[in-house]
Design a protein around this motif. Structure first.
Motif, PDB file in Angstrom:
ATOM      1  N   SER A   1       0.713  -1.119   0.041  1.00 18.67           N
ATOM      2  CA  SER A   1      -0.020  -0.227  -0.076  1.00 18.67           C
ATOM      3  C   SER A   1       0.862   1.352  -0.190  1.00 18.67           C
ATOM      4  N   TYR A   2       1.851   1.174   0.758  1.00 12.30           N
ATOM      5  CA  TYR A   2       3.033   2.299   0.651  1.00 12.30           C
ATOM      6  C   TYR A   2       4.460   1.865   0.360  1.00 12.30           C
ATOM      7  N   LEU A   3       4.993   2.875  -0.097  1.00 16.85           N
ATOM      8  CA  LEU A   3       6.619   3.021  -0.459  1.00 16.85           C
ATOM      9  C   LEU A   3       7.351   4.210  -0.089  1.00 16.85           C
ATOM     10  N   VAL A   4       8.002   3.805   0.968  1.00 13.66           N
ATOM     11  CA  VAL A   4       8.794   4.790   2.048  1.00 13.66           C
ATOM     12  C   VAL A   4      10.211   5.161   1.385  1.00 13.66           C
ATOM     13  N   CYS A   5      10.422   6.427   1.154  1.00 16.85           N
ATOM     14  CA  CYS A   5      12.079   6.611   1.058  1.00 16.85           C
ATOM     15  C   CYS A   5      12.810   6.895   2.283  1.00 16.85           C
ATOM     16  N   SER A   6      13.442   6.002   2.418  1.00 12.57           N
ATOM     17  CA  SER A   6      14.245   5.818   3.894  1.00 12.57           C
ATOM     18  C   SER A   6      15.247   6.790   4.350  1.00 12.57           C
ATOM     19  N   SER A   7      15.825   7.676   3.416  1.00 15.33           N
ATOM     20  CA  SER A   7      16.791   8.498   3.856  1.00 15.33           C
ATOM     21  C   SER A   7      16.803   9.690   2.590  1.00 15.33           C
ATOM     22  N   LEU A   8      17.257  10.950   3.063  1.00 14.49           N
ATOM     23  CA  LEU A   8      17.300  12.158   1.933  1.00 14.49           C
ATOM     24  C   LEU A   8      17.656  11.439   0.570  1.00 14.49           C
ATOM     25  N   PRO A   9      17.175  11.953  -0.492  1.00 14.93           N
ATOM     26  CA  PRO A   9      17.631  11.683  -1.947  1.00 14.93           C
ATOM     27  C   PRO A   9      19.139  12.262  -2.065  1.00 14.93           C
ATOM     28  N   SER A  10      19.278  13.433  -1.375  1.00 12.60           N
ATOM     29  CA  SER A  10      20.566  14.331  -1.698  1.00 12.60           C
ATOM     30  C   SER A  10      21.002  14.831  -0.321  1.00 12.60           C
ATOM     31  N   GLU A  11      22.277  14.951  -0.218  1.00  8.31           N
ATOM     32  CA  GLU A  11      22.946  15.324   0.950  1.00  8.31           C
ATOM     33  C   GLU A  11      22.965  16.832   1.175  1.00  8.31           C
ATOM     34  N   GLY A  12      22.910  17.143   2.378  1.00 11.32           N
ATOM     35  CA  GLY A  12      23.215  18.593   2.774  1.00 11.32           C
ATOM     36  C   GLY A  12      22.196  19.166   3.997  1.00 11.32           C
TER      37      GLY A  12
ATOM     38  N   PHE B   1       3.067   7.650  -1.307  1.00 11.98           N
ATOM     39  CA  PHE B   1       4.477   7.700  -1.117  1.00 11.98           C
ATOM     40  C   PHE B   1       4.468   8.252   0.447  1.00 11.98           C
ATOM     41  N   ALA B   2       5.694   7.994   1.135  1.00 14.02           N
ATOM     42  CA  ALA B   2       5.850   8.580   2.379  1.00 14.02           C
ATOM     43  C   ALA B   2       7.533   8.718   2.757  1.00 14.02           C
ATOM     44  N   TYR B   3       7.826   9.476   3.660  1.00 15.65           N
ATOM     45  CA  TYR B   3       9.141   9.740   3.945  1.00 15.65           C
ATOM     46  C   TYR B   3       9.489   9.409   5.135  1.00 15.65           C
ATOM     47  N   HIS B   4      10.503   8.469   5.890  1.00 18.77           N
ATOM     48  CA  HIS B   4      10.824   8.183   7.045  1.00 18.77           C
ATOM     49  C   HIS B   4      11.976   8.940   7.579  1.00 18.77           C
TER      50      HIS B   4
ATOM     51  N   MET C   1       6.542   8.647  10.666  1.00 18.41           N
ATOM     52  CA  MET C   1       7.037   9.223  11.889  1.00 18.41           C
ATOM     53  C   MET C   1       7.896   8.208  12.720  1.00 18.41           C
ATOM     54  N   ASP C   2       9.153   8.134  12.789  1.00 17.84           N
ATOM     55  CA  ASP C   2       9.898   7.472  13.713  1.00 17.84           C
ATOM     56  C   ASP C   2       9.620   8.292  15.041  1.00 17.84           C
ATOM     57  N   LEU C   3       8.964   7.683  15.847  1.00 18.35           N
ATOM     58  CA  LEU C   3       8.654   8.286  17.076  1.00 18.35           C
ATOM     59  C   LEU C   3      10.024   8.204  18.062  1.00 18.35           C
ATOM     60  N   GLY C   4      10.666   7.155  17.941  1.00 22.45           N
ATOM     61  CA  GLY C   4      11.839   7.186  18.816  1.00 22.45           C
ATOM     62  C   GLY C   4      12.840   8.238  18.387  1.00 22.45           C
ATOM     63  N   TRP C   5      13.177   8.418  17.307  1.00 20.59           N
ATOM     64  CA  TRP C   5      14.150   9.576  16.638  1.00 20.59           C
ATOM     65  C   TRP C   5      13.614  10.720  17.209  1.00 20.59           C
ATOM     66  N   ALA C   6      12.389  11.136  16.865  1.00 19.07           N
ATOM     67  CA  ALA C   6      11.623  12.384  16.887  1.00 19.07           C
ATOM     68  C   ALA C   6      11.883  12.669  18.548  1.00 19.07           C
ATOM     69  N   ILE C   7      11.725  11.729  19.317  1.00 20.41           N
ATOM     70  CA  ILE C   7      11.597  11.876  20.843  1.00 20.41           C
ATOM     71  C   ILE C   7      13.056  12.323  21.477  1.00 20.41           C
ATOM     72  N   LEU C   8      13.898  11.388  20.646  1.00 21.14           N
ATOM     73  CA  LEU C   8      15.210  11.478  21.079  1.00 21.14           C
ATOM     74  C   LEU C   8      15.862  12.808  21.115  1.00 21.14           C
ATOM     75  N   THR C   9      15.376  13.511  19.995  1.00 23.93           N
ATOM     76  CA  THR C   9      15.764  14.946  19.642  1.00 23.93           C
ATOM     77  C   THR C   9      15.197  16.016  20.312  1.00 23.93           C
ATOM     78  N   GLY C  10      14.406  15.719  21.294  1.00 26.82           N
ATOM     79  CA  GLY C  10      13.639  16.693  21.939  1.00 26.82           C
ATOM     80  C   GLY C  10      12.417  17.149  21.655  1.00 26.82           C
ATOM     81  N   ASN C  11      11.892  16.540  20.356  1.00 24.89           N
ATOM     82  CA  ASN C  11      10.667  16.922  19.890  1.00 24.89           C
ATOM     83  C   ASN C  11       9.450  16.171  20.392  1.00 24.89           C
ATOM     84  N   ASP C  12       8.364  16.686  20.097  1.00 26.08           N
ATOM     85  CA  ASP C  12       7.168  16.104  20.887  1.00 26.08           C
ATOM     86  C   ASP C  12       6.260  15.711  19.431  1.00 26.08           C
ATOM     87  N   PRO C  13       6.188  14.394  18.969  1.00 22.90           N
ATOM     88  CA  PRO C  13       5.435  13.851  18.009  1.00 22.90           C
ATOM     89  C   PRO C  13       3.993  14.466  17.947  1.00 22.90           C
ATOM     90  N   LEU C  14       3.248  14.435  19.179  1.00 18.27           N
ATOM     91  CA  LEU C  14       2.181  15.037  19.297  1.00 18.27           C
ATOM     92  C   LEU C  14       1.692  16.327  18.723  1.00 18.27           C
TER      93      LEU C  14
END
Length: 278
Positions: free
Chosen positions: A116-127, A154-157, A188-201
């Protein structure tokens, strides 16, 4: 004078409200638990079919693949993994790939696998610049059109680096705001978001419906790595209570580091979720 009709109407409304707000209302249970196969990446490369059988026995229902040294499906063809999963009572719901020279091939394979979904797992270009994130947002919109034509979403992780701030604003926000909101969704990778001090909510409230997929991941309070559920800093029940705001349709358990083995942690996480109510 209060008529019998008015009385019944009033008492009926009160009764309905009591049911809606009753403290005895049945709490929701966690269902259709998914797993990101990167959790058992070594096992999948060594024995894909056997590993899927073990995951099905544990109780996992939804699968998300990740590109490996043996391709997008660990050496299996799209139709093969689709049938194997189906026979085991599971679905290949999503998959992680890169936007690269094989992008169109990945789209075709995902459709063939019944995803149902296809996810881009990392940025397609660096910077880590505003310009690059705007460029990536444009790429996402174009890639999402390819997915739509193939019957995919399509989704981005995210990881942690997308939340780096430029001008006081997280770069991640550029990806959400500058991409086509109708076609580009976020996992939304909840773990990485929270680890950076951000609130997914806060993101769910600001961009409702943009997060149909989650990575349910707990992160160690001291080490910057994943851990088994209940041993880190994520409030899973709180997240699940806000799943409607995010537009969450599927979530995938992901754990990258383990106290013993990947399969033991996969079972531990599943059993932990099975006991939860929200």
């Amino acid at each position: 004078m209060t008529t019998r009709r008015d009385f019944l109407k009033t008492t009926g409304s009160l009764a309905a409200g009591a049911l809606l707000y009753s403290p005895f209302a049945e709490a929701a249970k966690v269902k259709n638990v998914g797993i990101q196969l990167y959790t058992v990446r070594k096992e999948m490369l060594a024995d894909a079919v056997g590993t899927l059988k073990q995951l099905a026995k544990i109780g996992y229902k939804e699968l998300e693949s990740a590109r490996s040294d043996k391709g997008n499906y660990y050496g299996l063809k799209p139709k093969e993994i689709k049938k194997i999963a189906h026979d085991l009572g599971m679905n290949v719901r999503s998959g992680h790939v890169h936007i690269d020279k094989d992008w169109k091939k990945s789209v075709d394979m995902a459709a063939e696998a019944g995803q149902s979904y296809l996810v881009c797992s990392s940025l397609p270009s660096e910077g880590q610049t505003v310009a690059n994130y705007q460029r990536c947002a444009d790429t996402f919109s174009k890639s999402a059109e390819d997915c739509q034509k193939a019957g995919l979403v399509f989704a981005y992780h995210n990881h942690d680096y997308e939340f780096e701030k430029k001008g006081g604003k997280p770069l991640y926000d550029i990806l959400v705001e500058k991409s086509d909101a109708k076609l580009v969704k976020m996992e939304m990778d909840l773990g990485w978001a929270i680890l950076t001090g951000n609130d997914p909510l806060k993101y769910f409230a600001k961009y409702p419906g943009r997060f149909p997929l989650w990575h349910l991941k707990d992160m160690d309070k001291v080490k910057k790595e994943s851990t088994e559920f209940g041993k880190g800093q994520i409030d899973i029940v709180k997240m699940l209570k806000n799943s409607d705001k995010s537009g969450m349709k599927y979530f995938f358990v992901e754990q990258e580091e383990y106290p013993k083995t990947a399969m033991e942690s996969a079972k531990y996480d599943f059993d932990y979720l099975a006991k939860l109510t929200y």
